[in-house]
Design a protein around this motif. Sequence first.
Motif, PDB file in Angstrom:
ATOM      1  N   GLN A  75      73.223  31.710  17.796  1.00 51.64           N
ATOM      2  CA  GLN A  75      72.776  32.711  18.773  1.00 51.64           C
ATOM      3  C   GLN A  75      73.241  32.359  20.180  1.00 51.64           C
ATOM      4  OE1 GLN A  75      68.552  32.811  18.224  1.00 51.64           O
ATOM      5  NE2 GLN A  75      68.657  34.007  16.321  1.00 51.64           N
ATOM      6  N   LEU A  76      73.181  31.081  20.531  1.00 56.69           N
ATOM      7  CA  LEU A  76      73.661  30.650  21.849  1.00 56.69           C
ATOM      8  C   LEU A  76      75.161  30.886  21.974  1.00 56.69           C
ATOM      9  CD1 LEU A  76      71.681  27.292  22.268  1.00 56.69           C
ATOM     10  CD2 LEU A  76      71.245  29.462  23.432  1.00 56.69           C
ATOM     11  N   HIS A  77      75.888  30.612  20.896  1.00 55.54           N
ATOM     12  CA  HIS A  77      77.337  30.844  20.928  1.00 55.54           C
ATOM     13  C   HIS A  77      77.641  32.333  21.106  1.00 55.54           C
ATOM     14  CE1 HIS A  77      81.562  30.210  20.074  1.00 55.54           C
ATOM     15  NE2 HIS A  77      81.509  31.164  19.132  1.00 55.54           N
ATOM     16  N   PRO A  85      78.036  39.068  31.830  1.00 55.58           N
ATOM     17  CA  PRO A  85      78.609  37.894  32.501  1.00 55.58           C
ATOM     18  C   PRO A  85      77.570  36.761  32.621  1.00 55.58           C
ATOM     19  CG  PRO A  85      78.986  39.908  33.778  1.00 55.58           C
ATOM     20  CD  PRO A  85      78.014  40.264  32.709  1.00 55.58           C
ATOM     21  N   ASP A  86      78.052  35.533  32.516  1.00 50.54           N
ATOM     22  CA  ASP A  86      77.172  34.356  32.614  1.00 50.54           C
ATOM     23  C   ASP A  86      77.644  33.459  33.749  1.00 50.54           C
ATOM     24  OD1 ASP A  86      75.613  34.943  30.219  1.00 50.54           O
ATOM     25  OD2 ASP A  86      77.443  34.442  29.112  1.00 50.54           O
ATOM     26  N   THR A  87      76.675  32.769  34.355  1.00 49.18           N
ATOM     27  CA  THR A  87      77.016  31.796  35.396  1.00 49.18           C
ATOM     28  C   THR A  87      77.513  30.507  34.739  1.00 49.18           C
ATOM     29  OG1 THR A  87      74.797  30.854  35.446  1.00 49.18           O
ATOM     30  CG2 THR A  87      75.208  32.766  36.856  1.00 49.18           C
ATOM     31  N   PRO A  88      78.271  29.704  35.468  1.00 50.76           N
ATOM     32  CA  PRO A  88      78.728  28.417  34.889  1.00 50.76           C
ATOM     33  C   PRO A  88      77.570  27.529  34.432  1.00 50.76           C
ATOM     34  CG  PRO A  88      79.976  28.935  36.864  1.00 50.76           C
ATOM     35  CD  PRO A  88      78.888  29.964  36.789  1.00 50.76           C
ATOM     36  N   ASP A  89      76.459  27.546  35.162  1.00 48.63           N
ATOM     37  CA  ASP A  89      75.317  26.724  34.763  1.00 48.63           C
ATOM     38  C   ASP A  89      74.753  27.182  33.426  1.00 48.63           C
ATOM     39  OD1 ASP A  89      75.517  25.138  36.979  1.00 48.63           O
ATOM     40  OD2 ASP A  89      74.016  26.247  38.145  1.00 48.63           O
ATOM     41  N   GLU A  90      74.659  28.498  33.217  1.00 49.86           N
ATOM     42  CA  GLU A  90      74.146  29.020  31.950  1.00 49.86           C
ATOM     43  C   GLU A  90      75.062  28.631  30.799  1.00 49.86           C
ATOM     44  OE1 GLU A  90      71.794  33.044  33.518  1.00 49.86           O
ATOM     45  OE2 GLU A  90      73.890  33.167  32.851  1.00 49.86           O
ATOM     46  N   LEU A  91      76.355  28.792  30.991  1.00 49.90           N
ATOM     47  CA  LEU A  91      77.298  28.416  29.934  1.00 49.90           C
ATOM     48  C   LEU A  91      77.227  26.917  29.627  1.00 49.90           C
ATOM     49  CD1 LEU A  91      80.415  30.513  31.060  1.00 49.90           C
ATOM     50  CD2 LEU A  91      78.976  30.925  29.050  1.00 49.90           C
TER      51      LEU A  91
END
Length: 444
Positions: A75-77, A85-91
């Motif tokens: 699910q995370l993948h 869009p995701d922030t670098p911290d979230e990724l």
Amino acid sequence: MAGFWGKRKRDQEELAAQDADLARRAEQALVEADERIRTTGDELVFAQAELGESMTADLSNALDAVRTHMREAFQLHQLNHDEIPDTPDELRTRNARIVQLCEWAEELLDEKTSAIAEQVALVRRSPEIVAQLRRDAESLAARIPQARATVERLSLRYSDAAMRRVSSSPAEAEQLVTFATHGAEVSERRREAKQNEEANLALETATEAIRRASAVLDGVEDFEIQALRAESTLAAVVDDSRGDLIAYRSAPQTREVQTAASALEAALAALPPSGTRNDPFTELTALREANTGLDQAIAAAQYRAEHPLPSLEQVQHALDDADRQLGIARPLISGHRGWIGADARTRFAEAERLRIDVTGMLPAEETREQALSTARRVGQLAAEALQLAQRDIESARPQDYAGWGGPNQQGGWGGGRRGGGGGDIVSGVLGGLVIGSILDGIFD
């Protein structure tokens, strides 16, 4: 400014490279974990066919747990690759969690599949193990008559109390060998009936029975060697004990020495006559304890003869002197707390602690020497504390003050020289220590 922005750009590029590497690791870990789950599922099917469901329950439960938790990783993948869009911290956080879950799954499956592999190997090697068990059983059965003959021969030399250790060993070994042979047959029958769990259990108990039977038969042979060694040592201890009894006559004749000598004589007299059945183990233990007791009693008596026990009067005199030193130091230290340093306070506190301990040492003779040395130590610490306190007071008060509380003679009031100050106190204390040592010499 150019250097600052250049460094910031390099840091951002380095962090971006690390994030890219973490993303690749997360994707690779997911692929490997998915493949591992699939192959482990296949291994579980084959293991259940060979071992049954009960023996593979741990692996089955572990596989279910991995599948459950790996759903979170997938699910995370998926969130990393959706249209939002995701922030670098979230990724970064998601990828780190994916790697953590995959590593946990790999470790758990490694642990459980290794345990199953051992069981499967045991099942596949069971015909070889059973054959080896039967060969070992035949070899041990051939040793049993010799063990019986050894026990019978030793019974003519050693008492029933000594032989109790091995008298039943041949019969016990025979029972174990019979049990192991029967266990091997049970294992084969259970294996043919596809009851692998029961077959493995029977094989393990049969293997343990063979091991115990071998140890029991080895114990019979070891007993003879140990008995001969005990007899040899016993003869040496007998000679040493007789020599100690001769030397005892020139030792200090204290009550403890006489009691120990009597105990050693009784132990020698209790030895059975030569040529009769005996128990060398028990006799050696008893004689060695009596011999050691006499040696210790003589050593203690000789030490006491060389170091006479101090009298109660001598200890009390040292204690009175220590109390005098404490009495002089206590008001000076307690009355000038702000001026007294840590060294003086520490020595005085240690002196008072030791003074409390001395009281409990006085009644018993074995602690009287310690009481005397402790009392003297109390006086020494109190005197040192007083000297250090006087030094602290001298260095803390103003230099132009000659007395405890006023100017010098040129100032008009106060004495020029201390008439009743700390220096005289110290002199009195040191004088008391000298006199006390002289009086101690009188009592010594």
